[in-house]
Write a protein that holds these residues in place. Sequence first.
Motif, PDB file in Angstrom:
ATOM      1  N   MET A   1       0.833  -1.181   0.000  1.00 46.96           N
ATOM      2  CA  MET A   1       0.000   0.000   0.000  1.00 46.96           C
ATOM      3  C   MET A   1       0.876   1.241   0.000  1.00 46.96           C
ATOM      4  SD  MET A   1      -2.897   0.984   2.717  1.00 46.96           S
ATOM      5  CE  MET A   1      -3.558   2.607   2.775  1.00 46.96           C
ATOM      6  N   LYS A   2       0.577   2.163  -0.902  1.00 50.84           N
ATOM      7  CA  LYS A   2       1.337   3.397  -0.968  1.00 50.84           C
ATOM      8  C   LYS A   2       0.979   4.297   0.210  1.00 50.84           C
ATOM      9  CE  LYS A   2       2.103   4.031  -5.888  1.00 50.84           C
ATOM     10  NZ  LYS A   2       1.873   4.930  -7.016  1.00 50.84           N
ATOM     11  N   THR A   3       1.984   4.952   0.747  1.00 43.91           N
ATOM     12  CA  THR A   3       1.720   5.896   1.825  1.00 43.91           C
ATOM     13  C   THR A   3       1.703   7.327   1.314  1.00 43.91           C
ATOM     14  OG1 THR A   3       4.068   6.014   2.366  1.00 43.91           O
ATOM     15  CG2 THR A   3       2.732   4.411   3.563  1.00 43.91           C
ATOM     16  N   SER A   4       2.201   7.561   0.105  1.00 46.38           N
ATOM     17  CA  SER A   4       2.166   8.907  -0.452  1.00 46.38           C
ATOM     18  C   SER A   4       2.064   8.831  -1.968  1.00 46.38           C
ATOM     19  CB  SER A   4       3.406   9.696  -0.042  1.00 46.38           C
ATOM     20  OG  SER A   4       4.552   9.099  -0.577  1.00 46.38           O
ATOM     21  N   LEU A   5       1.680   9.952  -2.559  1.00 47.39           N
ATOM     22  CA  LEU A   5       1.484  10.049  -3.998  1.00 47.39           C
ATOM     23  C   LEU A   5       2.388  11.163  -4.507  1.00 47.39           C
ATOM     24  CD1 LEU A   5      -0.198   9.386  -6.582  1.00 47.39           C
ATOM     25  CD2 LEU A   5      -1.805  11.124  -5.806  1.00 47.39           C
ATOM     26  N   LEU A   6       3.183  10.875  -5.515  1.00 51.18           N
ATOM     27  CA  LEU A   6       4.052  11.870  -6.118  1.00 51.18           C
ATOM     28  C   LEU A   6       3.336  12.433  -7.337  1.00 51.18           C
ATOM     29  CD1 LEU A   6       6.847  13.210  -6.080  1.00 51.18           C
ATOM     30  CD2 LEU A   6       7.602  11.423  -7.638  1.00 51.18           C
ATOM     31  N   LEU A   7       3.147  13.741  -7.361  1.00 51.36           N
ATOM     32  CA  LEU A   7       2.482  14.411  -8.464  1.00 51.36           C
ATOM     33  C   LEU A   7       3.514  15.209  -9.248  1.00 51.36           C
ATOM     34  CD1 LEU A   7      -0.679  15.600  -6.548  1.00 51.36           C
ATOM     35  CD2 LEU A   7      -0.553  13.762  -8.195  1.00 51.36           C
ATOM     36  N   LEU A  17       2.079  14.074  -1.859  1.00 55.09           N
ATOM     37  CA  LEU A  17       0.844  14.116  -1.086  1.00 55.09           C
ATOM     38  C   LEU A  17       0.690  12.822  -0.314  1.00 55.09           C
ATOM     39  CD1 LEU A  17      -1.773  15.751  -0.584  1.00 55.09           C
ATOM     40  CD2 LEU A  17      -2.786  14.472  -2.458  1.00 55.09           C
ATOM     41  N   ARG A  18       0.585  12.943   0.991  1.00 58.99           N
ATOM     42  CA  ARG A  18       0.413  11.766   1.835  1.00 58.99           C
ATOM     43  C   ARG A  18      -1.051  11.340   1.836  1.00 58.99           C
ATOM     44  NH1 ARG A  18       2.744  13.377   7.407  1.00 58.99           N
ATOM     45  NH2 ARG A  18       1.722  11.426   7.934  1.00 58.99           N
ATOM     46  N   HIS A  19      -1.281  10.038   1.812  1.00 57.96           N
ATOM     47  CA  HIS A  19      -2.632   9.498   1.895  1.00 57.96           C
ATOM     48  C   HIS A  19      -3.092   9.535   3.343  1.00 57.96           C
ATOM     49  CE1 HIS A  19      -2.930   8.142  -2.208  1.00 57.96           C
ATOM     50  NE2 HIS A  19      -1.743   7.591  -2.115  1.00 57.96           N
ATOM     51  N   ASN A  83      -6.531  16.238   2.290  1.00 60.31           N
ATOM     52  CA  ASN A  83      -5.651  15.742   1.233  1.00 60.31           C
ATOM     53  C   ASN A  83      -6.403  15.547  -0.082  1.00 60.31           C
ATOM     54  OD1 ASN A  83      -3.401  15.791   2.843  1.00 60.31           O
ATOM     55  ND2 ASN A  83      -3.583  13.670   3.473  1.00 60.31           N
ATOM     56  N   GLY A  84      -7.659  15.217  -0.019  1.00 64.11           N
ATOM     57  CA  GLY A  84      -8.466  15.115  -1.231  1.00 64.11           C
ATOM     58  C   GLY A  84      -8.638  16.467  -1.900  1.00 64.11           C
ATOM     59  N   TRP A  85      -8.845  17.503  -1.095  1.00 65.77           N
ATOM     60  CA  TRP A  85      -8.953  18.855  -1.646  1.00 65.77           C
ATOM     61  C   TRP A  85      -7.665  19.264  -2.340  1.00 65.77           C
ATOM     62  CZ3 TRP A  85     -11.107  21.214   3.489  1.00 65.77           C
ATOM     63  CH2 TRP A  85     -12.441  20.849   3.634  1.00 65.77           C
ATOM     64  N   LEU A  86      -6.531  18.960  -1.707  1.00 57.80           N
ATOM     65  CA  LEU A  86      -5.240  19.296  -2.311  1.00 57.80           C
ATOM     66  C   LEU A  86      -5.022  18.533  -3.615  1.00 57.80           C
ATOM     67  CD1 LEU A  86      -2.775  19.462   0.699  1.00 57.80           C
ATOM     68  CD2 LEU A  86      -3.553  21.339  -0.741  1.00 57.80           C
ATOM     69  N   SER A  87      -5.374  17.258  -3.613  1.00 53.26           N
ATOM     70  CA  SER A  87      -5.210  16.449  -4.815  1.00 53.26           C
ATOM     71  C   SER A  87      -6.024  17.008  -5.979  1.00 53.26           C
ATOM     72  CB  SER A  87      -5.625  15.010  -4.512  1.00 53.26           C
ATOM     73  OG  SER A  87      -5.588  14.229  -5.672  1.00 53.26           O
ATOM     74  N   LYS A  88      -7.286  17.350  -5.735  1.00 45.92           N
ATOM     75  CA  LYS A  88      -8.128  17.916  -6.789  1.00 45.92           C
ATOM     76  C   LYS A  88      -7.573  19.245  -7.293  1.00 45.92           C
ATOM     77  CE  LYS A  88     -12.475  15.800  -5.449  1.00 45.92           C
ATOM     78  NZ  LYS A  88     -13.821  16.025  -4.922  1.00 45.92           N
TER      79      LYS A  88
END
Length: 98
Positions: A1-7, A17-19, A83-88
């Motif tokens: 499971m990923k703990t963060s997402l690289l954009l 961005l951390r999940h 974190n969802g707001w930041l991702s969007k």
Amino acid sequence: MKTSLLLIHPTLPERKLRHGFNWGALLLSTLWAFSEGLIPQAGRLFALDMGIKLLCTFDSQLTWALAFLLTLGKAIYCGRRGNGWLSKKWMSQGYHPG
């Protein structure tokens, strides 16, 4: 499971961005939203803060308890959704998962 997402963006710097739960959004919800540039969410949170403060002008235990519960609920909601707001926001700016 990923703990963060690289954009990745073609011209802007990378964002990580951390999940999961966002502690900054929990503790400083309105200020955090303004600092991250989430203006629509920050405006709504500010309006809710003003409503809660207006509620506190009625000096009774019930209104103070309601104000406390609303503030606690707002903080938890921001912590879960932050974190969802930041991702969007970043995806709309052209970032993509890398």
